[in-house]
Design a protein around this motif. Sequence first.
Motif, short mmCIF file in Angstrom:
data_model
loop_
_atom_site.label_atom_id
_atom_site.label_comp_id
_atom_site.label_asym_id
_atom_site.label_seq_id
_atom_site.Cartn_x
_atom_site.Cartn_y
_atom_site.Cartn_z
N LEU A 69 0.33 11.94 11.70
CA LEU A 69 -0.72 11.25 10.96
C LEU A 69 -0.34 11.00 9.51
O LEU A 69 -0.54 9.91 8.99
CB LEU A 69 -2.02 12.07 11.02
N ASP A 70 0.19 12.00 8.82
CA ASP A 70 0.44 11.88 7.39
C ASP A 70 1.59 10.92 7.11
O ASP A 70 2.58 10.87 7.85
CB ASP A 70 0.78 13.25 6.79
N ALA A 71 1.46 10.21 6.00
CA ALA A 71 2.51 9.33 5.53
C ALA A 71 3.36 10.05 4.48
O ALA A 71 3.00 11.14 4.00
CB ALA A 71 1.91 8.06 4.94
N PHE A 72 4.48 9.45 4.15
CA PHE A 72 5.33 10.02 3.11
C PHE A 72 4.58 10.04 1.78
O PHE A 72 3.78 9.14 1.49
CB PHE A 72 6.61 9.21 2.96
N PRO A 73 4.82 11.05 0.95
CA PRO A 73 4.17 11.06 -0.37
C PRO A 73 4.69 9.92 -1.24
O PRO A 73 5.82 9.47 -1.09
CB PRO A 73 4.55 12.44 -0.94
N SER A 74 3.85 9.49 -2.15
CA SER A 74 4.23 8.40 -3.05
C SER A 74 5.22 8.91 -4.10
O SER A 74 5.32 10.11 -4.36
CB SER A 74 2.99 7.82 -3.73
N ILE A 75 5.93 7.98 -4.69
CA ILE A 75 6.95 8.33 -5.67
C ILE A 75 6.27 8.71 -6.98
O ILE A 75 5.41 7.99 -7.49
CB ILE A 75 7.91 7.15 -5.89
N ASP A 76 6.68 9.86 -7.52
CA ASP A 76 6.16 10.34 -8.79
C ASP A 76 7.34 10.87 -9.60
O ASP A 76 7.82 11.98 -9.37
CB ASP A 76 5.11 11.44 -8.57
N ASP A 77 7.82 10.06 -10.52
CA ASP A 77 8.96 10.46 -11.36
C ASP A 77 8.65 10.32 -12.84
O ASP A 77 9.55 10.14 -13.65
CB ASP A 77 10.19 9.63 -11.01
N ALA A 78 7.37 10.40 -13.20
CA ALA A 78 7.00 10.31 -14.61
C ALA A 78 7.53 11.49 -15.41
O ALA A 78 7.79 11.37 -16.61
CB ALA A 78 5.48 10.22 -14.75
N TRP A 79 7.70 12.63 -14.75
CA TRP A 79 8.18 13.81 -15.44
C TRP A 79 9.67 13.72 -15.78
O TRP A 79 10.18 14.49 -16.61
CB TRP A 79 7.96 15.04 -14.57
N ALA A 80 10.38 12.79 -15.15
CA ALA A 80 11.83 12.72 -15.33
C ALA A 80 12.23 12.35 -16.75
O ALA A 80 13.32 12.71 -17.21
CB ALA A 80 12.42 11.72 -14.34
N CYS A 81 11.35 11.63 -17.47
CA CYS A 81 11.67 11.23 -18.83
C CYS A 81 11.46 12.36 -19.83
O CYS A 81 11.79 12.22 -21.01
CB CYS A 81 10.85 10.01 -19.23
#
Length: 555
Positions: free
Chosen positions: A316-328
């Motif tokens: 049922l679950d989809a892949f999580p969305s991309i979250d790379d705001a912390w990378a900067c």
Amino acid sequence: MRLWWCPLLLLCFQLEASPYNCEYCSGSSGTPTQLTLQDTLKDTLACQWSVHLASLDVRSQSGEVWRSKGYLDPMLHLSASQAWWENNTRQEGLALPDGTSVTLPLLGTLTSHKQAGIRFNGETQKIQAQLSKKMRCGTEFALGTQSCREENPIFILEDPYPSFATSQINYFQKTQTELFFVIKQPLLKGFRYGREVTNEKTQRLQLCASQYQMLWDISKQLFDATAAYWNVVKVQRTLAAREDEEREIEKYFEDVQALVEGRQMGKGELAQVLSSLAQAKAGVMVAQQQLVAAKKRLVLAMGRSEEDCGEDWSILDAFPSIDDAWACHTGAMDLARCEAIHRRPDLVSLCYQVDAAQTGVQGAKNEMLPELNLQVEERLRNSNYQKRASDAIQGYFVKVPRQEFSVALEMTWPIGHTHARGDLRVARSTRDQAVTKVHRLSAEVEADVIQALCNQINISASLRQLMQSTEESRVYVDSQQELFRVSQTSLFQLLDSRRKHTEAQIKQEAVHAEYSTNLAKLRLLMGMVLRCECNNEIIVEDLTEVPSLLVQGVS
């Protein structure tokens, strides 16, 4: 998802999932059911063998703690004894010479006869009760009482003194009762770091180490189940992409066949479509086999058997969305590394083992000291002398008990201390090994966390590019289809664009699964899979989100 954490011991997990009644198992109607990541983690905690074994290790260590505390239990000692004795000294040279006068207690002065002698003949009865208690500092307390009765303890006079030694008066009894209180305090060896106290402290520290080791084992099992879950999602989406390709190529085949029948295209073009269609069907079959294998791995990661779960279930679950705001954030690396050092359960477990080893060193050093004990004792003694059966000799009773107070200092110093020296060397080696393991694991944790963060940044950037590439390839396929309808492109270019779009989809799903798995791995390496609340509960963190610590660091 919440797990109950006992203040001293984490033993088991009480979850509502039943080993033989899964929410995602196929029903009798055969309709496909769906499995979420939360269901996967719940069943992993309830059914995984490694989780159960880890809890049993903690339970076993708790038993060691209880066993090590046995020396603190009060001890009640009861004893009763009786002895019979008879010794005629007439033939042993102890007979009194003829005419010798002797003064005996209670009887006065008597003169012996050549046939007279002294004979010991009687019995002794003794009863004792003692309650003792030992403290952690080594002090021992003992409170007890004893009663001893001796019959005919003094003498029997034989003829020729019938007035004093007839059968009616030659039987005496002595009863002595004592009440005592003893304190024994070790001053050197056994003080604070005695063998039993050291063992108790070590077992308590080992219990804490086993608890954190269990948390680490559970975290790894949850990560393995999460990785297997995302692998099923990847293969399932790969199968969907292959099936879409097969359906579209079948549609192309129908269009080309219509063109061939209308003599607008040569028959040789059908072979090219059939070849692409066969490759698409082969890809579907391979993806189906991969899906079956991936589901089996997921079921095993959850601790279940294949018979417990139906075959017709989907994700049922989809892949999580991309979250790379912390990378900067420039301090993300240092922040993640420092938090991992303090949070990793396996590293905390090793630190407790270092403390346990250091306690063993202190105990071994204490064993090297000489044994110097101070003992303080107080006794109340009451005695009763009386004659049985006759009043010829008056007995007496000491009405005021005699009080005795004693202080003793005892010292024992083994020469050489070979055994204690060996124990100290072993304890120091064990401590040094534990410290070395902590240093090695700390370096590995820092390196693994930095590597996982770098991988997350690179995978995020790569995934964004692949998602854009997949969208562009879809647009290109649609444009090729329009051009093919107006005969402005070749069939080869259309099939090639469709094949490349499928490959782009499959690669995107693979990288997205890698992103999701690496996100859970980052939480595992930072020790943020499980979180302990102040109300003694363990909460399973959301493994589809970036650790909030990094997000807060960015803000």
